[in-house]
Motif scaffolding. Structure first.
Motif, PDB file in Angstrom:
ATOM      1  N   PRO A 318       6.590  -1.005   9.906  1.00  0.00           N
ATOM      2  CA  PRO A 318       7.209   0.271  10.263  1.00  0.00           C
ATOM      3  C   PRO A 318       6.228   1.174  11.044  1.00  0.00           C
ATOM      4  CG  PRO A 318       6.688   0.234   7.939  1.00  0.00           C
ATOM      5  CD  PRO A 318       6.373  -1.122   8.446  1.00  0.00           C
ATOM      6  N   HIS A 319       6.714   1.703  12.157  1.00  0.00           N
ATOM      7  CA  HIS A 319       5.891   2.653  12.963  1.00  0.00           C
ATOM      8  C   HIS A 319       6.793   3.268  14.030  1.00  0.00           C
ATOM      9  CE1 HIS A 319       5.691  -0.979  15.482  1.00  0.00           C
ATOM     10  NE2 HIS A 319       5.490  -0.150  16.495  1.00  0.00           N
ATOM     11  N   LEU A 320       6.319   4.309  14.632  1.00  0.00           N
ATOM     12  CA  LEU A 320       7.026   4.929  15.768  1.00  0.00           C
ATOM     13  C   LEU A 320       6.267   4.577  17.041  1.00  0.00           C
ATOM     14  CD1 LEU A 320       9.116   6.844  17.068  1.00  0.00           C
ATOM     15  CD2 LEU A 320       7.469   8.705  16.657  1.00  0.00           C
ATOM     16  N   HIS A 321       6.971   3.890  17.952  1.00  0.00           N
ATOM     17  CA  HIS A 321       6.378   3.553  19.243  1.00  0.00           C
ATOM     18  C   HIS A 321       6.809   4.616  20.245  1.00  0.00           C
ATOM     19  CE1 HIS A 321       5.009   0.958  22.574  1.00  0.00           C
ATOM     20  NE2 HIS A 321       6.153   1.290  23.186  1.00  0.00           N
ATOM     21  N   LEU A 322       5.820   5.383  20.813  1.00  0.00           N
ATOM     22  CA  LEU A 322       6.116   6.479  21.752  1.00  0.00           C
ATOM     23  C   LEU A 322       5.649   6.095  23.144  1.00  0.00           C
ATOM     24  CD1 LEU A 322       7.025   9.429  22.283  1.00  0.00           C
ATOM     25  CD2 LEU A 322       4.654  10.113  21.766  1.00  0.00           C
ATOM     26  N   GLU A 323       6.560   6.259  24.133  1.00  0.00           N
ATOM     27  CA  GLU A 323       6.205   6.075  25.536  1.00  0.00           C
ATOM     28  C   GLU A 323       6.541   7.338  26.321  1.00  0.00           C
ATOM     29  OE1 GLU A 323       7.652   2.602  27.424  1.00  0.00           O
ATOM     30  OE2 GLU A 323       6.900   1.216  25.900  1.00  0.00           O
ATOM     31  N   VAL A 324       5.722   7.563  27.432  1.00  0.00           N
ATOM     32  CA  VAL A 324       5.926   8.742  28.306  1.00  0.00           C
ATOM     33  C   VAL A 324       6.138   8.232  29.729  1.00  0.00           C
ATOM     34  CG1 VAL A 324       4.945  10.866  29.184  1.00  0.00           C
ATOM     35  CG2 VAL A 324       4.504  10.188  26.809  1.00  0.00           C
ATOM     36  N   HIS A 325       7.271   8.634  30.366  1.00  0.00           N
ATOM     37  CA  HIS A 325       7.603   8.212  31.732  1.00  0.00           C
ATOM     38  C   HIS A 325       7.861   9.462  32.589  1.00  0.00           C
ATOM     39  CE1 HIS A 325       8.277   3.872  30.777  1.00  0.00           C
ATOM     40  NE2 HIS A 325       8.434   4.385  29.554  1.00  0.00           N
ATOM     41  N   PRO A 326       6.803   9.930  33.314  1.00  0.00           N
ATOM     42  CA  PRO A 326       7.006  11.116  34.163  1.00  0.00           C
ATOM     43  C   PRO A 326       8.060  10.848  35.240  1.00  0.00           C
ATOM     44  CG  PRO A 326       4.649  10.657  33.894  1.00  0.00           C
ATOM     45  CD  PRO A 326       5.393   9.467  33.367  1.00  0.00           C
ATOM     46  N   GLY A 327       8.974  11.815  35.427  1.00  0.00           N
ATOM     47  CA  GLY A 327      10.001  11.707  36.470  1.00  0.00           C
ATOM     48  C   GLY A 327      10.998  10.588  36.238  1.00  0.00           C
ATOM     49  N   GLY A 328      11.023  10.010  35.022  1.00  0.00           N
ATOM     50  CA  GLY A 328      11.971   8.956  34.729  1.00  0.00           C
ATOM     51  C   GLY A 328      11.578   7.629  35.322  1.00  0.00           C
ATOM     52  N   GLN A 329      10.305   7.480  35.830  1.00  0.00           N
ATOM     53  CA  GLN A 329       9.898   6.209  36.435  1.00  0.00           C
ATOM     54  C   GLN A 329       9.790   5.111  35.393  1.00  0.00           C
ATOM     55  OE1 GLN A 329       6.185   7.318  38.241  1.00  0.00           O
ATOM     56  NE2 GLN A 329       5.008   7.234  36.343  1.00  0.00           N
ATOM     57  N   ALA A 330       9.875   3.867  35.855  1.00  0.00           N
ATOM     58  CA  ALA A 330       9.915   2.731  34.933  1.00  0.00           C
ATOM     59  C   ALA A 330       8.590   2.504  34.245  1.00  0.00           C
ATOM     60  CB  ALA A 330      10.325   1.487  35.713  1.00  0.00           C
ATOM     61  N   THR A 331       7.489   2.730  34.951  1.00  0.00           N
ATOM     62  CA  THR A 331       6.160   2.507  34.374  1.00  0.00           C
ATOM     63  C   THR A 331       5.701   3.769  33.681  1.00  0.00           C
ATOM     64  OG1 THR A 331       5.641   0.947  36.155  1.00  0.00           O
ATOM     65  CG2 THR A 331       3.791   1.819  34.852  1.00  0.00           C
ATOM     66  N   GLY A 332       5.233   3.630  32.444  1.00  0.00           N
ATOM     67  CA  GLY A 332       4.796   4.795  31.684  1.00  0.00           C
ATOM     68  C   GLY A 332       3.299   5.072  31.841  1.00  0.00           C
ATOM     69  N   ILE A 333       2.863   6.213  31.294  1.00  0.00           N
ATOM     70  CA  ILE A 333       1.453   6.614  31.300  1.00  0.00           C
ATOM     71  C   ILE A 333       0.963   6.669  29.872  1.00  0.00           C
ATOM     72  CG2 ILE A 333       1.696   7.923  33.457  1.00  0.00           C
ATOM     73  CD1 ILE A 333       1.791  10.492  31.731  1.00  0.00           C
ATOM     74  N   ASP A 334      -0.334   6.957  29.723  1.00  0.00           N
ATOM     75  CA  ASP A 334      -0.949   7.006  28.394  1.00  0.00           C
ATOM     76  C   ASP A 334      -0.405   8.205  27.624  1.00  0.00           C
ATOM     77  OD1 ASP A 334      -2.527   6.839  26.176  1.00  0.00           O
ATOM     78  OD2 ASP A 334      -4.450   7.189  27.208  1.00  0.00           O
ATOM     79  N   PRO A 335       0.320   7.988  26.535  1.00  0.00           N
ATOM     80  CA  PRO A 335       0.864   9.090  25.740  1.00  0.00           C
ATOM     81  C   PRO A 335      -0.223   9.963  25.113  1.00  0.00           C
ATOM     82  CG  PRO A 335       2.024   7.060  25.249  1.00  0.00           C
ATOM     83  CD  PRO A 335       0.824   6.701  26.064  1.00  0.00           C
ATOM     84  N   MET A 336      -1.373   9.349  24.759  1.00  0.00           N
ATOM     85  CA  MET A 336      -2.462  10.121  24.151  1.00  0.00           C
ATOM     86  C   MET A 336      -2.929  11.218  25.096  1.00  0.00           C
ATOM     87  SD  MET A 336      -4.515  10.386  21.475  1.00  0.00           S
ATOM     88  CE  MET A 336      -4.673   8.801  20.662  1.00  0.00           C
ATOM     89  N   ALA A 337      -3.171  10.887  26.375  1.00  0.00           N
ATOM     90  CA  ALA A 337      -3.639  11.878  27.358  1.00  0.00           C
ATOM     91  C   ALA A 337      -2.560  12.928  27.597  1.00  0.00           C
ATOM     92  CB  ALA A 337      -4.000  11.169  28.657  1.00  0.00           C
ATOM     93  N   TRP A 338      -1.294  12.489  27.665  1.00  0.00           N
ATOM     94  CA  TRP A 338      -0.240  13.465  27.914  1.00  0.00           C
ATOM     95  C   TRP A 338      -0.131  14.458  26.770  1.00  0.00           C
ATOM     96  CZ3 TRP A 338       4.476  14.735  25.678  1.00  0.00           C
ATOM     97  CH2 TRP A 338       5.321  15.503  26.474  1.00  0.00           C
ATOM     98  N   LEU A 339      -0.188  13.997  25.525  1.00  0.00           N
ATOM     99  CA  LEU A 339      -0.104  14.889  24.366  1.00  0.00           C
ATOM    100  C   LEU A 339      -1.264  15.888  24.349  1.00  0.00           C
ATOM    101  CD1 LEU A 339       0.966  12.340  21.587  1.00  0.00           C
ATOM    102  CD2 LEU A 339       2.383  14.139  22.619  1.00  0.00           C
ATOM    103  N   ARG A 340      -2.466  15.368  24.621  1.00  0.00           N
ATOM    104  CA  ARG A 340      -3.622  16.275  24.634  1.00  0.00           C
ATOM    105  C   ARG A 340      -3.514  17.270  25.774  1.00  0.00           C
ATOM    106  NH1 ARG A 340      -8.571  11.965  23.377  1.00  0.00           N
ATOM    107  NH2 ARG A 340      -8.099  11.768  21.150  1.00  0.00           N
TER     108      ARG A 340
END
Length: 346
Positions: A318-340
Motif C-alpha cells: 500500500p502506498h500513494l504514487h504521485l506524478e506531476v505533469h505540467p501543462g497536461g504533457q505526457a512526460t512528468g517531472i520530479d514531484p519532490m522538486a515541484w512540492l518544494r
C-alpha cells in the motif's frame, strides 16, 4: 761705483848696456832695459766715474753675482798692493749696494724689466719666507672650505634622500589608499550582492509561506520509499516516474491544491487514479488508491479529501504514487522538486 783707476803704462827709458852682456852682438828692443815703477798717489791721477761692464747675455742673478765677487776681490787686491808698495794708507773703497735692484742694474745694463722681475722674485721668496708662519692658517682655511663644501654636498644628499623617502612614503600611502578603496568597493559589491540574495531569499520564503497556505501534502503520515528516476524492471518505462508515499491502506488522500477533477477511475497499472487539474494546467495524478471520494468535473480546494491509500494496480504494497505533469504533457517531472518549489517539504 768707485774703484781704483788702472795703472798707467810705465815709460820706456833706454839704458846703456854692455853689448856683450847678452852675447849676440848688441841690445835688442824686446830685452829692455826696464826700470821698476811703483805708482803713487802723486803719480797717478784719480779717475772719477763708474765702470760699466758689458751686458751679460746668458747669465742671471747667479752669473752676475759671480762677476761682482771677482771684481770686488780684484779691487781689494789692487788697493792692498798699492798700499803695500807705497806705504801710504789704502784708498777707501765704496762697496756697492748688493740689493737685488743694484745687482740687476749693474750687470744687466740697467734693464728695468729685468730688475723688477728679479726684485719681485726675491721679494716673493722673502714674502714666502715671511709668510711661512701663516701657512698653518692658510691650510686651516682651506680645510674649513673643504669641510664646508663637503657638508653642503652632504646636506644636498640628505635633502635628496629625504625627498626620495617622502616620495616613497607618499606612493606607499597612495597605493594603500587605492587598495583600501578597492577593497571597500569590493566589500560594498559583496554586501550589496549578499543583501540582494538575502532579500530574494526572504521574498522566496514569503512566497513559499503564502503558497504553503495554498498547498498541502497529500497524506499526513508517510514514508518516502521510491523517488523520481530510479531504475528498475518493475516499472514498464524502466524507471520510476513518480514519488511514492508509503502509508497504511485507508489513509486519507487530500487535494494538494485547489483545482478541478478531470479523471477519476481505474487506470490499469496505476490502479484507481484521480487526476486533479490546477488552474495553471498542471495535472496531479493520485494512483493506487483503494477508493475514490470525488467525480469528474468536481472542484475541490486545498486539503480536501479525494480518496484513500491502497495497493491497486502494479504495486508491492500500500502506498500513494504521485506524478506531476505540467501543462497536461505526457512526460512528468520530479514531484519532490515541484512540492518544494511550492513551499512543501516532503
Amino acid at each position: 761705483m768707485a774703484s781704483n783707476p788702472p795703472a798707467p803704462e810705465a815709460p820706456f827709458i833706454p839704458a846703456q848696456r854692455d853689448p856683450e852682456a847678452f852675447g849676440y852682438g848688441g841690445p835688442r828692443v824686446d830685452e829692455g832695459p826696464w826700470e821698476e815703477w811703483n805708482p803713487t798717489e802723486e803719480s797717478v791721477s784719480p779717475v772719477r766715474g763708474r765702470h760699466r761692464v758689458a751686458k751679460q747675455r746668458g747669465g742671471g742673478l747667479a752669473r752676475s753675482s759671480t762677476v761682482l765677487g771677482v771684481g770686488v776681490i780684484a779691487a781689494v787686491g789692487a788697493g792692498g798692493m798699492a798700499s803695500a808698495n807705497t806705504g801710504k794708507p789704502p784708498v777707501s773703497l765704496s762697496v756697492p749696494d748688493l740689493s737685488v735692484s743694484s745687482v740687476g742694474s749693474l750687470f744687466d745694463g740697467g734693464s728695468s724689466d729685468t730688475h723688477q722681475a728679479e726684485t719681485a722674485s726675491l721679494s716673493q721668496v722673502g714674502a714666502s719666507s715671511d709668510s711661512s708662519g701663516q701657512d698653518g692658517d692658510a691650510g686651516e682655511a682651506l680645510r674649513s672650505r673643504i669641510m664646508a663644501q663637503a657638508e653642503k654636498q652632504q646636506s644636498k644628499a640628505d635633502i635628496r634622500a629625504t625627498a626620495a623617502a617622502v616620495a616613497a612614503a607618499e606612493k606607499q600611502s597612495a597605493d594603500a589608499a587605492a587598495k583600501a578603496e578597492k577593497e571597500a568597493a569590493a566589500k560594498a559589491v559583496t554586501a550589496k550582492a549578499d543583501a540582494e540574495a538575502d532579500a530574494k531569499k526572504q521574498a522566496e520564503a514569503e512566497r513559499l509561506a503564502k503558497l504553503a497556505k495554498q498547498f498541502a501534502l497529500p497524506v499526513p503520515s508517510y514514508t518516502i520509499t521510491s523517488t523520481f528516476g530510479e531504475a528498475g524492471s518493475m516499472w514498464s518505462s524502466g524507471y520510476h516516474t513518480g514519488l511514492d508515499f508509503a502509508a497504511p491502506t485507508g489513509t486519507l488522500v487530500k487535494a494538494i491544491h485547489s483545482g478541478t477533477v478531470t479523471q477519476a477511475g481505474w487506470a490499469g497499472a496505476y490502479g484507481y487514479r484521480t487526476v486533479l487539474t490546477l488552474d495553471d494546467g498542471t495535472e496531479l495524478w493520485f494512483c493506487h488508491q483503494s477508493s475514490l471520494n470525488v467525480s469528474v468535473g468536481q472542484k475541490v480546494s486545498t486539503g480536501e479529501v479525494i480518496g484513500r491509500v491502497g495497493a491497486t494496480g502494479n504495486v508491492t504494497g500500500p502506498h500513494l504514487h504521485l506524478e506531476v505533469h505540467p501543462g497536461g504533457q505526457a512526460t512528468g517531472i520530479d514531484p519532490m522538486a515541484w512540492l518544494r518549489g511550492n513551499g512543501l517539504n516532503p
